[in-house]
Design an enzyme around this catalytic site. Sequence first.
Site, PDB file in Angstrom:
ATOM      1  N   ASP A   1     -70.610  42.894   7.376  1.00 11.44           N
ATOM      2  CA  ASP A   1     -70.724  43.932   6.351  1.00 11.44           C
ATOM      3  C   ASP A   1     -71.860  43.556   5.401  1.00 11.44           C
ATOM      4  O   ASP A   1     -72.018  42.395   5.025  1.00 11.44           O
ATOM      5  CB  ASP A   1     -69.403  44.063   5.584  1.00 11.44           C
ATOM      6  CG  ASP A   1     -69.329  45.346   4.772  1.00 11.44           C
ATOM      7  OD1 ASP A   1     -68.529  46.228   5.127  1.00 11.44           O
ATOM      8  OD2 ASP A   1     -70.083  45.464   3.778  1.00 11.44           O
ATOM      9  N   ILE A   2     -72.635  44.549   4.988  1.00 10.60           N
ATOM     10  CA  ILE A   2     -73.794  44.303   4.129  1.00 10.60           C
ATOM     11  C   ILE A   2     -73.376  43.907   2.715  1.00 10.60           C
ATOM     12  O   ILE A   2     -74.171  43.290   1.990  1.00 10.60           O
ATOM     13  CB  ILE A   2     -74.712  45.563   4.116  1.00 10.60           C
ATOM     14  CG1 ILE A   2     -76.148  45.211   3.773  1.00 10.60           C
ATOM     15  CG2 ILE A   2     -74.162  46.637   3.185  1.00 10.60           C
ATOM     16  CD1 ILE A   2     -77.135  46.335   4.021  1.00 10.60           C
TER      17      ILE A   2
ATOM     18  N   ASN B   1     -60.024  52.220   6.760  1.00  6.19           N
ATOM     19  CA  ASN B   1     -60.021  53.207   5.680  1.00  6.19           C
ATOM     20  C   ASN B   1     -60.183  54.578   6.324  1.00  6.19           C
ATOM     21  O   ASN B   1     -61.034  54.759   7.198  1.00  6.19           O
ATOM     22  CB  ASN B   1     -61.165  52.929   4.702  1.00  6.19           C
ATOM     23  CG  ASN B   1     -60.970  51.621   3.953  1.00  6.19           C
ATOM     24  OD1 ASN B   1     -59.846  51.239   3.645  1.00  6.19           O
ATOM     25  ND2 ASN B   1     -62.062  50.931   3.673  1.00  6.19           N
TER      26      ASN B   1
ATOM     27  N   GLY C   1     -60.622  55.672   1.092  1.00  7.08           N
ATOM     28  CA  GLY C   1     -61.760  54.829   0.740  1.00  7.08           C
ATOM     29  C   GLY C   1     -62.827  54.745   1.807  1.00  7.08           C
ATOM     30  O   GLY C   1     -63.707  53.881   1.749  1.00  7.08           O
ATOM     31  N   GLN C   2     -62.786  55.659   2.786  1.00  4.83           N
ATOM     32  CA  GLN C   2     -63.808  55.625   3.850  1.00  4.83           C
ATOM     33  C   GLN C   2     -65.116  56.199   3.335  1.00  4.83           C
ATOM     34  O   GLN C   2     -65.141  57.321   2.814  1.00  4.83           O
ATOM     35  CB  GLN C   2     -63.330  56.423   5.068  1.00  4.83           C
ATOM     36  CG  GLN C   2     -64.301  56.329   6.246  1.00  4.83           C
ATOM     37  CD  GLN C   2     -63.796  57.048   7.489  1.00  4.83           C
ATOM     38  OE1 GLN C   2     -62.732  57.662   7.481  1.00  4.83           O
ATOM     39  NE2 GLN C   2     -64.575  56.975   8.555  1.00  4.83           N
TER      40      GLN C   2
ATOM     41  N   HIS D   1     -64.407  52.526  12.160  1.00  2.39           N
ATOM     42  CA  HIS D   1     -64.621  51.079  12.065  1.00  2.39           C
ATOM     43  C   HIS D   1     -63.377  50.417  11.522  1.00  2.39           C
ATOM     44  O   HIS D   1     -62.612  51.023  10.773  1.00  2.39           O
ATOM     45  CB  HIS D   1     -65.816  50.748  11.171  1.00  2.39           C
ATOM     46  CG  HIS D   1     -65.762  51.358   9.798  1.00  2.39           C
ATOM     47  ND1 HIS D   1     -66.096  52.672   9.563  1.00  2.39           N
ATOM     48  CD2 HIS D   1     -65.408  50.850   8.591  1.00  2.39           C
ATOM     49  CE1 HIS D   1     -65.956  52.944   8.272  1.00  2.39           C
ATOM     50  NE2 HIS D   1     -65.523  51.851   7.653  1.00  2.39           N
TER      51      HIS D   1
ATOM     52  N   HIS E   1     -62.359  46.902   9.385  1.00  3.58           N
ATOM     53  CA  HIS E   1     -62.850  45.743   8.628  1.00  3.58           C
ATOM     54  C   HIS E   1     -62.039  44.513   9.036  1.00  3.58           C
ATOM     55  O   HIS E   1     -60.805  44.573   9.090  1.00  3.58           O
ATOM     56  CB  HIS E   1     -62.635  45.945   7.126  1.00  3.58           C
ATOM     57  CG  HIS E   1     -63.395  47.083   6.514  1.00  3.58           C
ATOM     58  ND1 HIS E   1     -64.518  46.888   5.736  1.00  3.58           N
ATOM     59  CD2 HIS E   1     -63.188  48.422   6.547  1.00  3.58           C
ATOM     60  CE1 HIS E   1     -64.965  48.067   5.306  1.00  3.58           C
ATOM     61  NE2 HIS E   1     -64.177  49.011   5.782  1.00  3.58           N
TER      62      HIS E   1
HETATM   63  P1  5GP Z   1     -65.710  52.094   4.519  1.00  5.27           P
HETATM   64  O1  5GP Z   1     -65.745  52.164   3.029  1.00  5.27           O
HETATM   65  O2  5GP Z   1     -66.268  53.358   5.151  1.00  5.27           O
HETATM   66  O3  5GP Z   1     -64.378  51.699   5.101  1.00  5.27           O
HETATM   67  O4  5GP Z   1     -66.647  50.882   4.920  1.00  5.27           O
HETATM   68  C1  5GP Z   1     -68.010  51.010   5.110  1.00  5.27           C
HETATM   69  C2  5GP Z   1     -68.595  49.626   4.986  1.00  5.27           C
HETATM   70  O5  5GP Z   1     -69.907  49.662   5.499  1.00  5.27           O
HETATM   71  C3  5GP Z   1     -68.687  49.095   3.558  1.00  5.27           C
HETATM   72  O6  5GP Z   1     -67.920  47.913   3.433  1.00  5.27           O
HETATM   73  C4  5GP Z   1     -70.188  48.862   3.354  1.00  5.27           C
HETATM   74  O7  5GP Z   1     -70.455  47.686   2.618  1.00  5.27           O
HETATM   75  C5  5GP Z   1     -70.690  48.755   4.780  1.00  5.27           C
HETATM   76  N1  5GP Z   1     -72.072  49.176   4.959  1.00  5.27           N
HETATM   77  C6  5GP Z   1     -72.671  50.287   4.403  1.00  5.27           C
HETATM   78  N2  5GP Z   1     -73.941  50.371   4.819  1.00  5.27           N
HETATM   79  C7  5GP Z   1     -74.163  49.305   5.657  1.00  5.27           C
HETATM   80  C8  5GP Z   1     -75.309  48.855   6.392  1.00  5.27           C
HETATM   81  O8  5GP Z   1     -76.393  49.464   6.390  1.00  5.27           O
HETATM   82  N3  5GP Z   1     -75.162  47.715   7.121  1.00  5.27           N
HETATM   83  C9  5GP Z   1     -73.976  47.025   7.161  1.00  5.27           C
HETATM   84  N4  5GP Z   1     -73.946  45.899   7.912  1.00  5.27           N
HETATM   85  N5  5GP Z   1     -72.889  47.423   6.485  1.00  5.27           N
HETATM   86  C10 5GP Z   1     -72.979  48.550   5.740  1.00  5.27           C
END
Ligand code: 5GP
Length: 114
Positions: free
Chosen positions: A30-31, A87, A93-94, A100, A102
């Site tokens: 994750d970034i 999420n 929180g998605q 995906h 986590h």
């Molecule tokens: P969500 O909130 O949709 O469950 O999780 C999305 C995740 O993607 C977040 O934890 C966010 O930090 C990660 N993320 C967003 N943009 C990027 C990216 O460009 N590269 C990577 N490796 N992770 C990302």
Amino acid sequence: MSDCLFCKIVAGEIPAKVVAESDTSLAFYDIAPEAPVHVLVVPKRHFAGVNDVIATDRGVFDELIALAREVATAEGVRDSGYRLIFNVGDEGGQTVPHLHVHVLGGRQMRWPPG
Ligand code: 5GP
Ligand code: ZN
């Protein structure tokens, strides 16, 4: 999905630090990590989220969890413990609309989440 962030990562069009890979799934860091271990495991096929996987595609979940477990082993948290989070939607929180899970670990997790 040409304008999907994670589809672009799967296609190699946007760089990511890949941790593990199977025929169907990709795992990358994750970034913006929320824990010492924070890896995202995504299907290579585009699904917008958990609600978009239909009955005939449910093997997708098995494959995600199997790769997530490999990641936990490779990252050294298999036995210390880790958290798997899907999420789903806005209130879930998605933020990225590509399915995906986590993989979070390397510190004590709190419950309930915020
Ligand atoms: P969500 O909130 O949709 O469950 O999780 C999305 C995740 O993607 C977040 O934890 C966010 O930090 C990660 N993320 C967003 N943009 C990027 C990216 O460009 N590269 C990577 N490796 N992770 C990302
Ligand atoms: Zn996608």
